[in-house]
Design a protein around this motif. Sequence first.
Motif, mmCIF file in Angstrom:
data_model
loop_
_atom_site.group_PDB
_atom_site.id
_atom_site.type_symbol
_atom_site.label_atom_id
_atom_site.label_comp_id
_atom_site.label_asym_id
_atom_site.label_seq_id
_atom_site.Cartn_x
_atom_site.Cartn_y
_atom_site.Cartn_z
ATOM 1 N N SER A 204 13.899 17.079 39.056
ATOM 2 C CA SER A 204 13.494 17.929 37.942
ATOM 3 C C SER A 204 14.563 18.996 37.773
ATOM 4 C CB SER A 204 12.114 18.559 38.199
ATOM 5 O OG SER A 204 12.156 19.386 39.343
ATOM 6 N N LEU A 205 14.410 19.836 36.787
ATOM 7 C CA LEU A 205 15.403 20.866 36.532
ATOM 8 C C LEU A 205 15.613 21.723 37.776
ATOM 9 C CD1 LEU A 205 17.248 22.207 34.447
ATOM 10 C CD2 LEU A 205 15.339 23.698 33.845
ATOM 11 N N GLY A 206 16.818 21.712 38.305
ATOM 12 C CA GLY A 206 17.148 22.527 39.461
ATOM 13 C C GLY A 206 16.694 21.979 40.798
ATOM 14 N N THR A 207 16.132 20.767 40.827
ATOM 15 C CA THR A 207 15.630 20.191 42.084
ATOM 16 C C THR A 207 16.213 18.798 42.302
ATOM 17 O OG1 THR A 207 13.544 21.400 41.876
ATOM 18 C CG2 THR A 207 13.567 19.527 43.378
ATOM 19 N N ALA A 208 16.759 18.594 43.493
ATOM 20 C CA ALA A 208 17.265 17.280 43.893
ATOM 21 C C ALA A 208 16.575 16.890 45.194
ATOM 22 C CB ALA A 208 18.774 17.322 44.096
ATOM 23 N N GLU A 209 16.410 15.591 45.387
ATOM 24 C CA GLU A 209 15.864 15.084 46.648
ATOM 25 C C GLU A 209 16.978 14.388 47.413
ATOM 26 O OE1 GLU A 209 12.729 11.755 48.322
ATOM 27 O OE2 GLU A 209 12.337 12.645 46.356
ATOM 28 N N VAL A 210 17.119 14.728 48.685
ATOM 29 C CA VAL A 210 18.142 14.117 49.521
ATOM 30 C C VAL A 210 17.539 12.934 50.276
ATOM 31 C CG1 VAL A 210 17.758 15.608 51.552
ATOM 32 C CG2 VAL A 210 20.005 14.579 51.174
ATOM 33 N N GLY A 211 18.314 11.898 50.380
ATOM 34 C CA GLY A 211 17.971 10.745 51.199
ATOM 35 C C GLY A 211 19.211 10.338 51.968
ATOM 36 N N PHE A 212 19.029 9.784 53.154
ATOM 37 C CA PHE A 212 20.188 9.430 53.969
ATOM 38 C C PHE A 212 19.831 8.380 54.996
ATOM 39 C CE2 PHE A 212 18.419 13.585 55.354
ATOM 40 C CZ PHE A 212 17.791 13.191 56.526
ATOM 41 N N TRP A 213 20.859 7.733 55.510
ATOM 42 C CA TRP A 213 20.735 6.878 56.685
ATOM 43 C C TRP A 213 22.035 6.946 57.468
ATOM 44 C CZ3 TRP A 213 24.462 3.167 56.585
ATOM 45 C CH2 TRP A 213 24.817 2.568 55.374
ATOM 46 N N ALA A 214 21.939 6.628 58.744
ATOM 47 C CA ALA A 214 23.121 6.585 59.610
ATOM 48 C C ALA A 214 23.254 5.182 60.172
ATOM 49 C CB ALA A 214 22.992 7.585 60.750
ATOM 50 N N ALA A 215 24.476 4.688 60.208
ATOM 51 C CA ALA A 215 24.739 3.396 60.847
ATOM 52 C C ALA A 215 24.382 3.519 62.323
ATOM 53 C CB ALA A 215 26.202 3.009 60.674
ATOM 54 N N ARG A 216 23.777 2.474 62.857
ATOM 55 C CA ARG A 216 23.263 2.508 64.229
ATOM 56 C C ARG A 216 24.285 3.049 65.228
ATOM 57 N NH1 ARG A 216 19.145 0.201 66.948
ATOM 58 N NH2 ARG A 216 18.537 -1.141 65.231
ATOM 59 N N GLU A 217 25.517 2.576 65.152
ATOM 60 C CA GLU A 217 26.516 2.965 66.155
ATOM 61 C C GLU A 217 26.995 4.404 65.996
ATOM 62 O OE1 GLU A 217 28.730 0.778 62.826
ATOM 63 O OE2 GLU A 217 26.799 0.625 63.846
ATOM 64 N N HIS A 218 26.606 5.068 64.909
ATOM 65 C CA HIS A 218 27.052 6.441 64.673
ATOM 66 C C HIS A 218 25.914 7.457 64.748
ATOM 67 C CE1 HIS A 218 31.045 5.091 63.841
ATOM 68 N NE2 HIS A 218 30.617 4.275 62.902
#
Length: 191
Positions: A87-101
């Motif tokens: 929405s205006l002024g709002t972002a949602e973060v999503g992430f993943w990490a590779a298993r070895e890292h």
Amino acid sequence: MEPVTLTTPRLLLRAPGRQDTDAVYAAVQDPDIQRWTTIPSPYLPEHARGFTEQTVPDGWSEGSMFTFGVFLPVKGLAGMLGLVMRSLGTAEVGFWAAREHRGHGYVTEATLAAARWAFTELAIDRVEWRAEVGNHASRAVARRAGFVMEGTLRSGINNKGVRRDCWVGSLLPSDLGLPSAAPYLPAPAQG
């Protein structure tokens, strides 16, 4: 918007492209990534191609999703991070990490770099984090990045056609010592 590149002392954050398709496909074969994220499962080569060749560039050009591959200078792809405009002024973060890292703080470092960029360059005033209840690894990353845990949303995530409860947290510019783009009036403290 054209993709941007961010750097931290250990990482290069840039939009993943066609040259990264095989690395994305290989990393996402990890059952934990498929379990805890909303990516397709099974994750096929055509999913990786669609992601790097269409989803990522379209998100940047439309200003709807800003995806960064999290790269180590010598070892390559360590993870993925996206900021989706909600929405205006709002972002949602999503992430993943590779298993070895995993376990090296790379995703926390990338999350903070992306949040600082969003706060200073996109006039974002709130970055939200959500994860399915039980995803303790994601919650640990969010906490280390300074997100304030705000509670549990019933039926807050749809993962592969199943509604699931999720945790939600937020990071504000003031949490990182940055000014807000718009005035913020917090609720009075409850006695």
